[in-house]
Design a protein around this motif. Structure first.
Motif, short mmCIF file in Angstrom:
data_model
loop_
_atom_site.label_atom_id
_atom_site.label_comp_id
_atom_site.label_asym_id
_atom_site.label_seq_id
_atom_site.Cartn_x
_atom_site.Cartn_y
_atom_site.Cartn_z
N PRO A 82 55.07 -1.73 15.21
CA PRO A 82 53.99 -2.33 15.52
C PRO A 82 53.54 -2.93 17.11
N SER A 83 54.71 -3.18 17.75
CA SER A 83 54.30 -3.77 19.28
C SER A 83 54.04 -2.47 19.98
N ALA A 84 54.37 -1.25 19.68
CA ALA A 84 54.20 -0.20 20.47
C ALA A 84 52.52 0.32 20.01
N GLN A 85 52.12 -0.09 19.06
CA GLN A 85 50.60 0.32 18.59
C GLN A 85 49.78 -0.79 19.44
N VAL A 86 50.25 -2.12 19.69
CA VAL A 86 49.31 -3.03 20.49
C VAL A 86 49.38 -2.44 21.94
N ALA A 87 50.33 -1.99 22.43
CA ALA A 87 50.40 -1.30 23.75
C ALA A 87 49.62 -0.07 23.85
N ALA A 88 49.59 0.50 22.91
CA ALA A 88 48.74 1.80 22.87
C ALA A 88 47.23 1.43 22.86
N LYS A 89 46.93 0.52 22.16
CA LYS A 89 45.60 0.04 22.00
C LYS A 89 45.11 -0.52 23.17
N GLN A 90 46.02 -1.22 24.01
CA GLN A 90 45.54 -1.76 25.26
C GLN A 90 45.45 -0.77 26.26
N ARG A 91 46.08 0.44 25.96
CA ARG A 91 45.96 1.63 27.09
C ARG A 91 44.69 2.19 26.75
N VAL A 92 44.27 2.46 25.34
CA VAL A 92 43.06 3.18 24.94
C VAL A 92 41.71 2.32 25.83
N LEU A 93 41.94 0.82 25.46
CA LEU A 93 40.82 -0.04 26.17
C LEU A 93 40.83 0.30 27.63
N GLU A 94 41.87 0.19 28.47
CA GLU A 94 42.02 0.34 29.72
C GLU A 94 41.47 1.75 30.14
N ASP A 95 41.81 2.61 29.53
CA ASP A 95 41.55 4.13 29.65
C ASP A 95 39.77 4.38 29.48
N SER A 96 39.33 3.65 28.57
CA SER A 96 38.04 3.65 28.28
C SER A 96 37.06 2.96 29.02
N LEU A 97 37.63 1.92 29.77
CA LEU A 97 36.92 1.22 30.73
C LEU A 97 36.50 2.07 32.07
N TRP A 98 37.76 2.68 32.53
CA TRP A 98 37.89 3.48 33.37
C TRP A 98 36.87 4.70 33.49
N HIS A 99 37.37 5.67 32.18
CA HIS A 99 37.01 6.96 32.48
C HIS A 99 35.41 7.05 31.94
N ILE A 100 35.08 6.03 31.31
CA ILE A 100 33.40 6.01 30.68
C ILE A 100 32.70 4.98 31.62
N GLY A 101 33.09 3.96 31.65
CA GLY A 101 32.43 2.84 32.53
C GLY A 101 32.51 2.81 34.21
N ARG A 102 33.78 3.37 34.58
CA ARG A 102 34.42 3.26 35.86
C ARG A 102 34.39 1.90 36.29
N VAL A 103 34.87 0.94 35.57
CA VAL A 103 35.14 -0.43 35.79
C VAL A 103 36.47 -0.86 35.53
N ARG A 104 37.10 -1.79 36.19
CA ARG A 104 38.16 -2.28 36.02
C ARG A 104 38.09 -3.70 35.86
N PRO A 105 38.80 -4.45 35.06
CA PRO A 105 38.97 -5.76 34.94
C PRO A 105 39.98 -6.41 36.06
N ASP A 106 39.46 -7.67 36.71
CA ASP A 106 40.39 -8.26 37.78
C ASP A 106 41.79 -8.44 37.26
N SER A 107 41.82 -8.74 35.94
CA SER A 107 43.17 -8.87 35.10
C SER A 107 43.01 -8.74 33.68
#
Length: 432
Positions: A82-107
């Motif tokens: 389960p904790s690895a699932q959460v980490a994987a979903k966090q990576r999906v979120l970050e990858d989507s933000l960059w590859h689709i929107g070309r944006v990254r949050p400050d934190s």
């Protein structure tokens, strides 16, 4: 058969590897694993493949709890800790933000997660009578199939609902219209568990008595739906306990119907609510918008702060129920509910609602593109965006950052649906 090293997971929880410049998506493979796979669909730039064997397993690989995993399509990640699932979903979120929107949050916000089993308080299950076997199946569809999985229990349902699956099979099989019951919805509330039967023919008197006896024996409430969602009505018991959920931290109780959208994971919803309110930081002197407000899941907690809140929703029925909830919770003086199609929003129609100091946006999977495009120079100084689709969040974040002058302050994943590939998230933007 080809062998590959899995680099990461995609948004459907498939492992990603490479073969001669092509991307290969491998079902049930985990990052870091060396696997043998067999492709079942080949395209010029990618392939889809089944996992044949794991030659070197990931430390995150675990034995699925559910005996139906791999056949039932209700879960996609039970083989991952389960904790690895959460980490994987966090990576999906970050990858989507960059590859689709070309944006990254400050934190990056710490991910929100909770108990991974028995969490699903709402679901729609398919129903089918098997004429050749004389029985009934109730469950999720099989993985990538229109067939219904033959499940006797379900580990992501609350235990008392899982225990009803086999008795419900017998009940529906005994109805005279068993072949005309295509689906069953359930909703677990604070005071009762509701079962909604979609019926394509009217029940006979004997059928109605069978439902009453079942409801008394298992302490449930039956709703019937003869046509569209608006035709759903409470059948038995009448009167009976309220179907509602609570937000104890805000001293709120909201009534709902089985056909209404509510968050399926009550515990995570409460944590998400707490974080959204902390990020929004509503003050009594402020006027705040809650866009795509639904029943008022965020509207009423915001109103508890003493701020003036305007909830905007596209469904007249939900607007009516939101007003009723505000009244029953003693918040009518702080809340205004309005009807508007936010998918056809314009700068003029948004400006007509008046100035907002802050805004919360909680759209469906389609996102809020027209709404964010409509934000003018006098737009809210802070926006909290709750998303159920990283791709549309990324697209809308790009508009806010590149066109509307907002700073992308923070974002984080929310594991509302453990063991599935579904990624919810929360993000906050501020005017530069």
């Amino acid at each position: 058969m080809p062998i590959g090293i899995i680099e990461s997971l995609d948004h459907e929880a498939r492992g990603i590897t490479r073969l001669e410049g092509k991307t290969v998506f491998v079902d049930s493979a985990l990052p870091g694993e060396t696997v043998e796979y067999a492709s079942f669909r080949r395209k010029p730039s990618y392939e889809l493949a089944h996992l044949v064997s794991v030659l070197r397993p990931s430390t995150a690989r675990v034995e699925p709890r559910c005996p139906h995993f791999g056949v039932c399509g209700g879960c996609a990640m039970q083989h991952m800790e389960p904790s690895a699932q959460v980490a994987a979903k966090q990576r999906v979120l970050e990858d989507s933000l960059w590859h689709i929107g070309r944006v990254r949050p400050d934190s990056i916000l710490p991910p929100i997660h909770g108990e991974p089993w028995g969490y699903r308080h709402r679901a729609r299950l398919a129903v089918r009578k098997l004429a050749q076997k004389g029985g009934v199946l109730i469950g999720f569809h099989e993985w990538r199939s229109s067939y219904i999985a033959d499940i006797q229990s379900c580990a992501i349902l609350p235990p008392h609902v899982s225990a009803l699956l086999m008795p419900l099979r017998d009940l529906i099989a005994s109805l005279s219209i068993a072949e005309r019951v295509p689906q069953l919805d359930f909703a677990v509330g604070e005071r009762c568990t509701a079962l909604l039967l979609r019926i394509l023919e009217p029940l006979k008197a004997k059928d109605e008595q069978l439902l009453r006896d079942f409801a008394d024996r298992h302490n449930v409430v039956f709703y019937l739906q003869p046509k569209g969602p608006d035709t759903a009505y409470r059948f038995y018991p009448l009167p009976g306990p309220r179907l509602s959920y609570t937000l104890p931290e805000f001293d709120l109780e909201l009534d709902f119907r089985p056909t209404d959208f509510t968050q399926v994971n009550h515990a995570v919803n409460r944590v998400l609510m707490r974080r959204a309110l902390r990020l929004l930081d509503p003050r009594p002197v402020e006027r705040i918008a809650d866009m795509f407000c639904g029943l008022g899941n965020f509207t009423l907690p915001i109103a508890r702060s003493g701020a003036s809140v305007v909830g905007i929703e596209g469904s007249e029925t939900l607007v009516k129920r939101g007003r009723e909830s505000a009244l029953s919770n003693g918040l009518a003086e702080f809340v205004e509910f309005g009807l508007a199609n936010l998918f056809e929003c314009s700068e003029a129609s948004l400006a007509a609602l008046g100035h907002f100091d802050k805004m919360l946006i909680d759209p469906p999977r389609e996102g809020a593109l027209e709404l964010v495009r409509a934000i003018g120079p006098d737009g809210p100084r802070r926006i909290v965006y709750v998303s159920c689709n990283p791709a549309t969040l990324a697209r809308d974040a790009a508009v806010l950052v590149t066109s509307k002058g907002y700073r992308f302050v923070a974002a984080g994943a929310v594991n509302m649906f453990p063991h599935t590939s579904h990624v919810e998230s929360i993000a906050v933007f501020e005017r530069v």
